[in-house]
Design an enzyme around this catalytic site. Structure first.
Site, short mmCIF file in Angstrom:
data_model
loop_
_atom_site.label_atom_id
_atom_site.label_comp_id
_atom_site.label_asym_id
_atom_site.label_seq_id
_atom_site.Cartn_x
_atom_site.Cartn_y
_atom_site.Cartn_z
N HIS A 8 0.84 -1.20 0.00
CA HIS A 8 0.00 0.00 0.00
C HIS A 8 0.87 1.24 0.00
CE1 HIS A 8 0.59 0.98 4.31
NE2 HIS A 8 0.52 -0.34 4.52
N CYS A 59 3.60 -4.48 6.79
CA CYS A 59 3.16 -4.22 5.42
C CYS A 59 4.33 -3.75 4.56
CB CYS A 59 2.07 -3.15 5.40
SG CYS A 59 0.47 -3.75 5.94
#
Length: 164
Positions: A128, A139
């Site tokens: 992301h 992430c």
């Protein structure tokens, strides 16, 4: 207008070549960028092999260099693009996984933060948009362009590989 027309110029060049006074051959030079420009996010001019050994992987991330690529049949089609990954205690593990789902606008309830162009690949881990100059909670943070390209290219079920 010159004294010799095109026919005359061609005949003069041919006569010089036949007489052995010179040869007419195209110049050959090394490419300016052998594999493509070394600019993050700019694809190679000549597709290069993926650094990930799993040929079926459509996304490849290398933690040691903070880079990621999009891949088609073992050939890079996008990248490298800069990334950041998990900090100590929240490491992004080397693994072969599959894309589970994706959301253009996702809100992380765990970290109370936006996750634009979120493409989930390992449980609650996702590619992301985020700052690539600081570590995450697992992430893979990417530039806007990188995250958007990954979001558009990858689909649920696609294989991803994270290597050291």
């Amino acid at each position: 207008m010159s004294i010799l027309g095109w026919t005359g110029r061609f005949a003069a060049i041919a006569a010089i070549a036949v007489a052995g006074l010179g040869t007419v051959t195209p110049a050959v030079a090394e490419p300016l960028f052998p594999g493509g420009p070394d600019i993050p996010g700019v694809p190679a001019i000549v597709p290069t092999a993926s650094p990930c050994p799993v040929v079926e992987a459509r996304a490849c991330m290398r933690l040691s260099t903070n880079e990621a690529w999009l891949v088609d049949n073992g050939r890079v089609i996008f990248g490298p693009t800069p990334i950041s990954h998990g900090m100590a205690g929240y490491e992004t593990p080397p693994a072969v996984t599959r894309i589970s789902f994706k959301r253009e606008f996702h809100w992380s309830t765990m970290h109370n933060a936006p996750m634009r162009w979120a493409t989930f690949f390992n449980g609650d881990m996702a590619f992301h948009v985020g700052p690539v100059d600081s570590k995450s909670h697992g992430c893979v943070r990417m530039t806007e362009d990188g995250a958007h390209r990954f979001f558009d290219y990858l689909n649920p079920g696609d294989i991803t590989q994270v290597i050291v």
